[in-house]
Design an enzyme around this catalytic site. Sequence first.
Site, PDB file in Angstrom:
ATOM      1  N   SER A  90       6.206  -4.377 -12.662  1.00 10.20           N
ATOM      2  CA  SER A  90       5.602  -3.265 -13.391  1.00 10.20           C
ATOM      3  C   SER A  90       6.619  -2.616 -14.313  1.00 10.20           C
ATOM      4  CB  SER A  90       5.089  -2.223 -12.394  1.00 10.20           C
ATOM      5  OG  SER A  90       4.761  -1.011 -13.031  1.00 10.20           O
ATOM      6  N   ASP A 108      -3.342 -10.247   6.485  1.00 11.63           N
ATOM      7  CA  ASP A 108      -2.331  -9.357   5.913  1.00 11.63           C
ATOM      8  C   ASP A 108      -0.982 -10.060   5.918  1.00 11.63           C
ATOM      9  OD1 ASP A 108      -0.367  -7.170   5.646  1.00 11.63           O
ATOM     10  OD2 ASP A 108      -2.129  -5.873   5.844  1.00 11.63           O
ATOM     11  N   ARG A 154       0.815  14.801 -13.300  1.00 13.33           N
ATOM     12  CA  ARG A 154       0.876  14.206 -11.972  1.00 13.33           C
ATOM     13  C   ARG A 154       2.322  13.920 -11.587  1.00 13.33           C
ATOM     14  NH1 ARG A 154      -3.302   9.222 -11.991  1.00 13.33           N
ATOM     15  NH2 ARG A 154      -1.912   8.643 -13.703  1.00 13.33           N
ATOM     16  N   LYS A 204       8.905  -1.789  -6.523  1.00 15.02           N
ATOM     17  CA  LYS A 204       8.979  -2.837  -7.535  1.00 15.02           C
ATOM     18  C   LYS A 204      10.437  -3.105  -7.908  1.00 15.02           C
ATOM     19  CE  LYS A 204       4.604  -3.767  -7.986  1.00 15.02           C
ATOM     20  NZ  LYS A 204       4.057  -5.055  -7.491  1.00 15.02           N
ATOM     21  N   TYR A 251       6.129   3.818  -5.167  1.00 13.92           N
ATOM     22  CA  TYR A 251       5.545   2.577  -5.703  1.00 13.92           C
ATOM     23  C   TYR A 251       6.516   1.913  -6.671  1.00 13.92           C
ATOM     24  CZ  TYR A 251       3.068  -0.396  -8.960  1.00 13.92           C
ATOM     25  OH  TYR A 251       2.722  -1.454  -9.770  1.00 13.92           O
ATOM     26  N   ASP A 302       4.527  10.535 -12.796  1.00 13.69           N
ATOM     27  CA  ASP A 302       4.203  10.034 -14.138  1.00 13.69           C
ATOM     28  C   ASP A 302       5.388  10.249 -15.100  1.00 13.69           C
ATOM     29  OD1 ASP A 302       1.716   9.154 -13.457  1.00 13.69           O
ATOM     30  OD2 ASP A 302       0.628  10.797 -14.396  1.00 13.69           O
ATOM     31  N   ARG A 338       1.081   5.164 -23.333  1.00 13.34           N
ATOM     32  CA  ARG A 338       1.189   3.923 -22.576  1.00 13.34           C
ATOM     33  C   ARG A 338       0.814   2.735 -23.470  1.00 13.34           C
ATOM     34  NH1 ARG A 338       3.272   7.160 -19.932  1.00 13.34           N
ATOM     35  NH2 ARG A 338       2.947   7.711 -17.722  1.00 13.34           N
ATOM     36  N   ASN A 397       4.599  -1.992   3.444  1.00 11.95           N
ATOM     37  CA  ASN A 397       3.690  -3.045   2.996  1.00 11.95           C
ATOM     38  C   ASN A 397       4.286  -3.892   1.875  1.00 11.95           C
ATOM     39  OD1 ASN A 397       0.728  -4.131   2.897  1.00 11.95           O
ATOM     40  ND2 ASN A 397       1.259  -3.696   0.777  1.00 11.95           N
TER      41      ASN A 397
END
Length: 343
Positions: free
Chosen positions: A126, A60, A296, A155, A151, A299, A232, A101
Amino acid sequence: MNKRILVTGGLGYIGSHTVIALHENNYEVVIVDNLSNSDKSFLKKITDITGKSPDFECFDLTDLIPLKRFFDTHPIDGIIHFAAFKAVRESVKIPLKYYYNNLVSLIQLLQEFQARGLDNFIFSSSCTVYGQADKLPIKEDAPLKPLESPYGSTKQMSEQILRDYANIHIKKVVSLRYFNPIGAHLSIKIGEFPLGIPQNLVPFITQTAIGMHPKLSIFGGDYNTKDGTAIRDYIHVYDLAKAHVAALSRLLRGKNRSSFEVFNLGTGRGHSVLEVVKAFERILNKSFDYQIIDRRSGDIEAAYADTSLAEKELGWKAEISLEEALQTAWAWEKKIASDKEKF
């Protein structure tokens, strides 16, 4: 001697395809992967496709002791950094897991990079960094909006860390902002292999078609789009992999125009969720059972890329159509099912 490249997360979906592309362009590869969202069997699949076996270390990146040991024993000429948690929905529920992480692993990598005088860093970013863009298609200079998912925030933060690092230490760094990778390698020996229920549309479609789920759930049918579903930019994963090789070549040849560069990677076309479903129905030659449920958290409504900068500067352009990409995804899903039946 051939250049030796470290690929973190190199047994994951995009990472494994990029390792194949690197091998096909005569790079040597060493993979670091903790196998938290990947499978060691992909090592053999990479070798079967390319005839070359990458070196592999399992640890890791947030663990500093094996990371230092790795750099003590592995000379490298550059890095492509994929290793990160990536599920938008999970990140909303468990934000600290993602911040720790994704950011600590990057910072520790850069500290070792700087301490050892290394250069040539490619970051797996992303399109989520844009949030809901004001204008479509999205250019690289579009304002970065406050984000709805941890998330996406990791980025954005990672890009700022890399920008500051590259500018201060005069290093060569490229951040590649992916849109939506789909499909499998054309050999159908390797593809997307989500653990648990898929977070992405296409593997959810193929798993439903193969019988793993009773019905496809479409998140949101009330967006301000032509059919109410989100839009998308779906790019075949191997087109994406080849862009990493182009970016790496740019850095190794010193063709970068600044210490920190950003490129969009997509097809330049937006497709709604229902358009993807209809395209898959044409492949199956039958209708598909789906239901539209609530949106969601995290999104956005629509995102597709302006890819002109990558075309001009990297000499790269996506080549595989949506239909071809979906065909490879379906072939890969059937192969997974067939392999399970053998054992």
